[in-house]
Design an enzyme around this catalytic site. Structure first.
Site, short mmCIF file in Angstrom:
data_model
loop_
_atom_site.label_atom_id
_atom_site.label_comp_id
_atom_site.label_asym_id
_atom_site.label_seq_id
_atom_site.Cartn_x
_atom_site.Cartn_y
_atom_site.Cartn_z
N HIS A 7 -39.47 10.28 -24.97
CA HIS A 7 -41.71 10.98 -25.26
C HIS A 7 -39.91 12.13 -23.52
CE1 HIS A 7 -42.83 8.00 -22.38
NE2 HIS A 7 -43.20 8.84 -22.20
N HIS A 79 -39.41 13.45 -16.47
CA HIS A 79 -38.60 12.32 -16.72
C HIS A 79 -38.56 12.43 -18.57
CE1 HIS A 79 -42.88 10.29 -17.43
NE2 HIS A 79 -42.12 9.66 -18.08
N GLU A 130 -36.74 7.29 -18.15
CA GLU A 130 -37.96 5.58 -18.42
C GLU A 130 -37.43 5.15 -19.39
OE1 GLU A 130 -42.26 7.44 -19.01
OE2 GLU A 130 -42.71 5.32 -18.90
#
Ligand code: CO
Length: 134
Positions: A7, A79, A130
């Site tokens: 994502h 992010h 991430e």
């Protein structure tokens, strides 16, 4: 090491407003809001055919995204999340290269119930990364 893009996360000052923007104006599928006290954020996920967008709003005092929103009051890209097969193996390999893992370095459980870690943006071309084990 890196697998699929899981994502992209966008920090927003008003989650309900941002969710309605994606649902109404952009015609996307938006999940119900979810509070993640351990991460200091509330989130919704927008399901796209090839990936997800995560909208993040600060939750509680000292949210890790509050400083970002002070610098970017309208919100902005916060992010990107990449999938890895083995998060401990990925962490240890990255540390050997000198890359900094944020926090204690122990994975936390992320919004999808899977272990996640964050890498220092200064080590990765100014982008907070991430990693999520899938
Ligand atoms: Co994320």
């Amino acid at each position: 090491m890196l697998g699929r893009l899981n994502h992209i996360a966008i920090a927003v000052p008003d989650l309900a407003k941002a969710a309605e923007l994606y649902r109404g104006t952009l015609g996307a599928n938006v999940s119900d809001p979810q509070k993640l006290p351990e991460h200091g954020v509330s989130v919704v996920f927008i399901e796209l055919p090839n990936t997800k967008i995560e909208l993040l709003e600060p939750l509680g005092e000292g949210s890790p995204i509050s400083p970002f929103l002070q610098r970017n009051p309208d919100g902005g890209m916060h992010h990107v999340c990449y999938e890895v097969d083995d998060i401990i193996d990925a962490r240890d390999k990255l540390r050997k290269t000198g890359a900094r893992v944020l926090g204690s370095g122990e994975p936390k459980v992320g919004a999808h119930g899977k272990p996640v870690l964050f890498l220092h943006p200064k080590d990765f071309t100014g982008t907070l990364i991430e990693l999520e084990e899938v």
